[in-house]
Each structure stands twice: as C-alpha cells, then as structure tokens.
Scaffold this motif. Structure first.
Motif, PDB file in Angstrom:
ATOM      1  N   TYR A 175       0.836  -1.194   0.000  1.00 23.75           N
ATOM      2  CA  TYR A 175       0.000   0.000   0.000  1.00 23.75           C
ATOM      3  C   TYR A 175       0.878   1.255   0.000  1.00 23.75           C
ATOM      4  O   TYR A 175       1.990   1.256   0.538  1.00 23.75           O
ATOM      5  CB  TYR A 175      -0.893   0.040   1.246  1.00 23.75           C
ATOM      6  CG  TYR A 175      -1.968  -1.014   1.310  1.00 23.75           C
ATOM      7  CD1 TYR A 175      -2.613  -1.458   0.162  1.00 23.75           C
ATOM      8  CD2 TYR A 175      -2.362  -1.553   2.531  1.00 23.75           C
ATOM      9  CE1 TYR A 175      -3.610  -2.410   0.228  1.00 23.75           C
ATOM     10  CE2 TYR A 175      -3.365  -2.511   2.604  1.00 23.75           C
ATOM     11  CZ  TYR A 175      -3.982  -2.944   1.443  1.00 23.75           C
ATOM     12  OH  TYR A 175      -4.974  -3.883   1.514  1.00 23.75           O
TER      13      TYR A 175
ATOM     14  N   THR B 260       1.580   4.945   1.459  1.00 19.01           N
ATOM     15  CA  THR B 260       1.300   5.714   2.668  1.00 19.01           C
ATOM     16  C   THR B 260       1.152   7.176   2.272  1.00 19.01           C
ATOM     17  O   THR B 260       2.103   7.794   1.784  1.00 19.01           O
ATOM     18  CB  THR B 260       2.413   5.549   3.706  1.00 19.01           C
ATOM     19  OG1 THR B 260       2.525   4.165   4.068  1.00 19.01           O
ATOM     20  CG2 THR B 260       2.094   6.361   4.956  1.00 19.01           C
TER      21      THR B 260
ATOM     22  N   ARG C 279      -1.936   7.700   6.097  1.00 15.32           N
ATOM     23  CA  ARG C 279      -2.972   6.674   5.858  1.00 15.32           C
ATOM     24  C   ARG C 279      -2.469   5.684   4.815  1.00 15.32           C
ATOM     25  O   ARG C 279      -1.794   6.057   3.854  1.00 15.32           O
ATOM     26  CB  ARG C 279      -4.269   7.314   5.360  1.00 15.32           C
ATOM     27  CG  ARG C 279      -4.842   8.402   6.260  1.00 15.32           C
ATOM     28  CD  ARG C 279      -5.339   7.850   7.571  1.00 15.32           C
ATOM     29  NE  ARG C 279      -6.022   8.862   8.355  1.00 15.32           N
ATOM     30  CZ  ARG C 279      -7.349   8.966   8.440  1.00 15.32           C
ATOM     31  NH1 ARG C 279      -8.133   8.132   7.787  1.00 15.32           N
ATOM     32  NH2 ARG C 279      -7.890   9.924   9.179  1.00 15.32           N
ATOM     33  N   ARG C 280      -2.844   4.426   5.001  1.00 16.83           N
ATOM     34  CA  ARG C 280      -2.479   3.388   4.032  1.00 16.83           C
ATOM     35  C   ARG C 280      -3.546   3.337   2.944  1.00 16.83           C
ATOM     36  O   ARG C 280      -4.721   3.103   3.235  1.00 16.83           O
ATOM     37  CB  ARG C 280      -2.326   2.045   4.715  1.00 16.83           C
ATOM     38  CG  ARG C 280      -1.202   2.031   5.765  1.00 16.83           C
ATOM     39  CD  ARG C 280      -0.963   0.633   6.285  1.00 16.83           C
ATOM     40  NE  ARG C 280      -2.215  -0.008   6.635  1.00 16.83           N
ATOM     41  CZ  ARG C 280      -2.443  -1.316   6.558  1.00 16.83           C
ATOM     42  NH1 ARG C 280      -1.503  -2.120   6.102  1.00 16.83           N
ATOM     43  NH2 ARG C 280      -3.598  -1.823   6.921  1.00 16.83           N
ATOM     44  N   ALA C 281      -3.112   3.521   1.702  1.00 14.93           N
ATOM     45  CA  ALA C 281      -4.054   3.623   0.587  1.00 14.93           C
ATOM     46  C   ALA C 281      -3.847   2.468  -0.388  1.00 14.93           C
ATOM     47  O   ALA C 281      -2.732   2.234  -0.864  1.00 14.93           O
ATOM     48  CB  ALA C 281      -3.870   4.956  -0.136  1.00 14.93           C
ATOM     49  N   ALA C 282      -4.933   1.757  -0.694  1.00 15.81           N
ATOM     50  CA  ALA C 282      -4.941   0.736  -1.744  1.00 15.81           C
ATOM     51  C   ALA C 282      -5.304   1.427  -3.050  1.00 15.81           C
ATOM     52  O   ALA C 282      -6.337   2.087  -3.137  1.00 15.81           O
ATOM     53  CB  ALA C 282      -5.943  -0.361  -1.420  1.00 15.81           C
TER      54      ALA C 282
ATOM     55  N   ARG D  26      -4.759  -8.035  -1.740  1.00 12.55           N
ATOM     56  CA  ARG D  26      -4.271  -7.603  -0.425  1.00 12.55           C
ATOM     57  C   ARG D  26      -5.403  -7.035   0.433  1.00 12.55           C
ATOM     58  O   ARG D  26      -5.375  -7.139   1.665  1.00 12.55           O
ATOM     59  CB  ARG D  26      -3.160  -6.565  -0.598  1.00 12.55           C
ATOM     60  CG  ARG D  26      -2.376  -6.277   0.673  1.00 12.55           C
ATOM     61  CD  ARG D  26      -1.349  -5.186   0.442  1.00 12.55           C
ATOM     62  NE  ARG D  26      -0.375  -5.539  -0.562  1.00 12.55           N
ATOM     63  CZ  ARG D  26       0.736  -6.253  -0.316  1.00 12.55           C
ATOM     64  NH1 ARG D  26       0.976  -6.659   0.921  1.00 12.55           N
ATOM     65  NH2 ARG D  26       1.579  -6.540  -1.279  1.00 12.55           N
ATOM     66  N   THR D  27      -6.417  -6.417  -0.200  1.00 14.00           N
ATOM     67  CA  THR D  27      -7.517  -5.829   0.577  1.00 14.00           C
ATOM     68  C   THR D  27      -8.333  -6.895   1.300  1.00 14.00           C
ATOM     69  O   THR D  27      -9.060  -6.580   2.246  1.00 14.00           O
ATOM     70  CB  THR D  27      -8.458  -5.012  -0.326  1.00 14.00           C
ATOM     71  OG1 THR D  27      -9.094  -5.877  -1.274  1.00 14.00           O
ATOM     72  CG2 THR D  27      -7.703  -3.922  -1.056  1.00 14.00           C
TER      73      THR D  27
ATOM     74  N   ASP E  76      -5.583  -7.542   4.462  1.00 12.96           N
ATOM     75  CA  ASP E  76      -5.070  -6.436   5.269  1.00 12.96           C
ATOM     76  C   ASP E  76      -5.870  -5.186   4.921  1.00 12.96           C
ATOM     77  O   ASP E  76      -5.643  -4.572   3.885  1.00 12.96           O
ATOM     78  CB  ASP E  76      -3.575  -6.240   4.956  1.00 12.96           C
ATOM     79  CG  ASP E  76      -2.933  -5.173   5.826  1.00 12.96           C
ATOM     80  OD1 ASP E  76      -3.553  -4.758   6.827  1.00 12.96           O
ATOM     81  OD2 ASP E  76      -1.809  -4.745   5.490  1.00 12.96           O
ATOM     82  N   ARG E  77      -6.797  -4.801   5.781  1.00 10.00           N
ATOM     83  CA  ARG E  77      -7.711  -3.702   5.472  1.00 10.00           C
ATOM     84  C   ARG E  77      -6.964  -2.380   5.326  1.00 10.00           C
ATOM     85  O   ARG E  77      -6.272  -1.943   6.255  1.00 10.00           O
ATOM     86  CB  ARG E  77      -8.775  -3.572   6.562  1.00 10.00           C
ATOM     87  CG  ARG E  77      -9.774  -2.439   6.297  1.00 10.00           C
ATOM     88  CD  ARG E  77     -10.868  -2.384   7.339  1.00 10.00           C
ATOM     89  NE  ARG E  77     -11.842  -3.440   7.157  1.00 10.00           N
ATOM     90  CZ  ARG E  77     -12.029  -4.462   7.987  1.00 10.00           C
ATOM     91  NH1 ARG E  77     -11.291  -4.553   9.086  1.00 10.00           N
ATOM     92  NH2 ARG E  77     -12.931  -5.375   7.741  1.00 10.00           N
ATOM     93  N   PRO E  78      -7.093  -1.688   4.187  1.00  3.12           N
ATOM     94  CA  PRO E  78      -6.477  -0.369   4.039  1.00  3.12           C
ATOM     95  C   PRO E  78      -7.316   0.701   4.724  1.00  3.12           C
ATOM     96  O   PRO E  78      -8.485   0.475   5.065  1.00  3.12           O
ATOM     97  CB  PRO E  78      -6.467  -0.171   2.517  1.00  3.12           C
ATOM     98  CG  PRO E  78      -7.672  -0.936   2.054  1.00  3.12           C
ATOM     99  CD  PRO E  78      -7.798  -2.126   2.970  1.00  3.12           C
ATOM    100  N   ASP E  79      -6.729   1.874   4.898  1.00  5.94           N
ATOM    101  CA  ASP E  79      -7.479   2.995   5.463  1.00  5.94           C
ATOM    102  C   ASP E  79      -8.403   3.624   4.423  1.00  5.94           C
ATOM    103  O   ASP E  79      -9.425   4.221   4.770  1.00  5.94           O
ATOM    104  CB  ASP E  79      -6.516   4.059   6.009  1.00  5.94           C
ATOM    105  CG  ASP E  79      -5.677   3.531   7.163  1.00  5.94           C
ATOM    106  OD1 ASP E  79      -6.251   2.892   8.061  1.00  5.94           O
ATOM    107  OD2 ASP E  79      -4.450   3.752   7.152  1.00  5.94           O
TER     108      ASP E  79
END
Length: 423
Positions: free
Chosen positions: A351, A353, A357-360, A375-376, A379-382
């Motif tokens: 992701y 940053t 915030r972590r962005a997909a 990955r979503t 591991d849940r992105p912000d």
C-alpha cells in the motif's frame, strides 16, 4: 399381425433425430439467454444489484445440456460488456491508430471472443442431471475462480464473486469465502439437506454482516477531483504546456478549498517529461512547505526502443510514493511484443502511505477486476483510491459498471472509496 404393423410408429431417420435434438436444444437455450440478459441488467448498470448474481449459478446448474449452460453465461457476458465495440472504435480512432470502421470491427471481435472465453469454463464444468450436491459445489467454486484469476482473469470483469460484497460487506477474506460458498449452495439440488442447511446458515451470516456494517467515512480533507479535459494530445509541446497549466489550476483550487490531499485522475498528465517536472517544480515546493499532498496519474518511461512505460499514480508534495498498474488495459495499453506498450506493475507492491494513511490503489482497468486487489482481503487499508481516465466511455454503461466494480471491492474490504475520473 398386419394391423399391428400398420399402427406401429415408423423409425425416425438420422436427419429427423438431429433436427429434433436441435429443436430441443433451442427450446432450452432461449430461457437461458433470457436469464443471462436479465441478470446482467439487474446486477450491473442500470440495475446495480449485485445480489442478483446468485441467480446465474442457480440457473446454470439446473439447465439441461451444456449448450444451455453456455448460453446463460455467454448472454450474461455479452450483455454486461456490450460497450466493447463502441469503446474500441472511439479509443483506437481517437489515437489515429485505426479507422473507425476497423476499430468497430475489432471491438465486435473482442466482444464475442471475451464472452466465449469467459463462458467456456462454466460450460466444461457444468454438472449433469445426476450430479451430487458436492459435485455441483466444487464445479461452481472452480469455475468462479478460473474466470476471476489469471490467466483468464486478465479479462475477469463481471465476476460472480462480486456477490460476496453484497452479502458480507466488510468481512474481507471471510466474506469472499462465504460468497463463494453462497454461489455453491444455490447450485445444490433442492432435495439435498446439505443444500438447505448451507443456504440457511449463509443467509443468517449475511444478516449478521449487514447488522454490523457501518459505511466507513473518507479521511477528512481528502479530495478526489473529477475532470472533463478529454483526450490528451501529447504530440506537441504547446498541448503539453496547456494540460500542465490546467492541472496546476485545478490543484490550486482544490488546495485553496481546504483539502490537504488532492487526487487527480489516471494518466491525466500523460508521459512525464523533464519539461513537465520543471513546470511543476514551484508548485511541488509550495505543497511540500504547506504540508499538502498531490496524487496524480502519469506515465513513466522505462525504455525508448521499443517504448515501454508504466501507468502509475505518483505521490508528490508533502509525501512521496508511486504505485504502478498491475494490469493495464489489454490491447489498448498492454501490448506485449508491440512497439509501444505499458508494462505491468508488481502484484506484491505494498500500500502507499499518504498523509499517514495506508491507501490501496486501483488504476482504471483494475476497477473491473478482483485479483489485483487481493491484499484488501487480508489487510484492510485505510482508504481505497481509484483513478480512471474514461474520455472514451463517460457516456456509456461501462463507466458506471467500472465504478460499481471498485465500489464492490472497497465494500468487501470495509474501506472508504475515493475516485477521481476524467471524461
């Protein structure tokens, strides 16, 4: 004896048998075609009800014969992807690569071929009338995965796995697993106790998921900007400078309105050149000093002969980062072996940053697919950020289907979606 022989039916000729079998197949195919069309229209634009996707495997498993099984899925894919001919005509003619009639003919060929390729696994794996409940289940799961992941998944749009986000929002990998189980459960014969139990349990879990679901809010002071700049002519420096000035003005306005993170569409700046870096330098320095971040879609050169580039999202200003498209549009951008082609990014790229915030990221064509977003599920992105450049399809159903696809991904991931598009 003579009377009995006179009343006996005459044996059918081979030709009569073939005609009767063809007529029987046609009778079964007509309702199959109607079902595929109906589900496509109700599930995607204009219907937007992904829950209807569950009707496809239910009908497929109960239809008689593989021809009817092929018909239900082929009609579904033909209806959902109905804009391919027009999109090809506009795209290739817009870049002066093909004359409009040739582009349209190529689009028709692509449209028919994609339906055949995506319907074929369902045809080969269709259960017979005497198939057990478990046989129906594994055939459904396997077919759904085959049309969703590469290599066929490279064109894996309209995947029935989108039913998972409608049933289990926010449940990520568990939601996807239960979604696949739901597709399998509806294919089991009604007399199967296991089928009834599975359907009841999955329905109860879906009610629980919706009871717990709270739509996530986008980060404060983040703004995705939609533009209407049309196709970008990169052949002349005056055109490059004009587009750069337009984008700088748009970014200035967004930051002036209070945004701290501004997201512009995919490929909106075109191929990044040294002159463009010079034109942007003062703005980038100002953004860095003011704590402002710009996420902009560009093409980054990799080699000149043959021309290879990445379709990328670049983070600049107060932040730094880059994400490359894991699957550029086949034939349009991704042309392995061609003189000009986008290259695919790393499927394992992390992701980005952005402002803590972590962005997909999802770049244009990836909105239609599942596998680039694996990955979503783990591991849940912000936040999920989608960048698209649809100057050739903004008025077509495809644009709305694309938006629905990435919204489904974000919903299953349990993350807010910010989407910037150009038309």
């Amino acid at each position: 004896m003579l009377t009995v022989m006179q009343n006996s039916p005459l044996p059918l000729s081979p030709r009569s048998v073939i005609v009767r079998q063809a007529g029987t197949s046609l009778v079964h195919c007509l309702p199959a075609v109607a079902t595929g069309i109906m589900v496509a229209m109700l599930s995607w634009y204009p219907g937007h009800c992904a829950l209807m996707l569950i009707a496809l495997p239910a009908a497929w498993s109960r239809l008689r014969g593989r021809m009817a099984g092929f018909a239900v899925w082929a009609s579904y894919y033909l209806t959902g992807a109905r804009d391919i001919p027009v999109v090809c005509e506009r795209f290739f003619a817009g870049y002066n690569e093909l004359a409009p009639p040739v582009g349209l003919s190529l689009g028709i060929a692509f449209w028919l071929l994609q339906a055949i390729v995506l319907a074929l696994p369902w045809t080969l794996l269709k259960p017979g009338p005497a198939a057990s409940a478990m046989s129906c289940a594994w055939r459904t799961a396997l077919a759904a995965l085959v049309v969703t992941i590469p290599p066929i998944g490279i064109i894996g749009w309209l995947s029935p796995l989108h039913v998972a986000s409608a049933l289990y929002p926010g449940w990520q990998l568990a939601g996807m697993a239960f979604g696949i189980a739901a597709l399998c459960a509806v294919t089991m014969r009604q007399s199967s106790p296991a089928g009834w139990f599975a359907c009841g349990l999955l329905a109860a879990l879906s009610i629980c998921a919706h009871g717990l679901w709270v739509p996530p809010a986008a980060p404060a002071q983040w703004m995705a900007v939609n533009t209407a700049l049309g196709r970008f002519d990169q052949s002349r420096y005056p055109s490059l400078y004009k587009r750069t000035r337009q984008l700088r003005t748009i970014a200035h306005g967004a930051f002036a309105s209070g945004a701290s993170v501004v997201i512009l569409p995919e490929e909106i700046a075109g191929l990044w050149r040294p002159a463009m870096a010079l034109w942007w330098r003062t703005d980038i320095e100002h953004m860095r000093a003011a704590g402002q971040t710009l996420v902009i879609g560009v093409n980054l050169g990799v080699s000149t002969k043959p021309l290879r580039y990445t379709d990328s999202a670049v983070v600049t200003g107060a932040g730094r980062g880059r994400a490359d498209s894991r699957q550029p549009v086949p034939a349009a951008l991704w042309r392995p072996g061609g003189q000009t082609s986008a290259i695919r990014g790393d499927i394992s790229e992390p992701y980005l940053t952005i402002a803590g915030r972590r962005a997909a990221m999802s770049l244009c064509y990836e909105d239609l697919l599942w596998w680039p977003h694996w990955r979503t599920l783990l591991d849940r992105p912000d936040v999920v950020i989608s960048q698209s450049n649809g100057w050739f399809d903004a008025d077509l159903a495809l644009a709305r289907i694309q938006q629905q696809g990435i919204r489904s991904v974000a919903q299953l991931a349990g993350a807010p979606l910010l989407r910037a598009t150009n038309r």
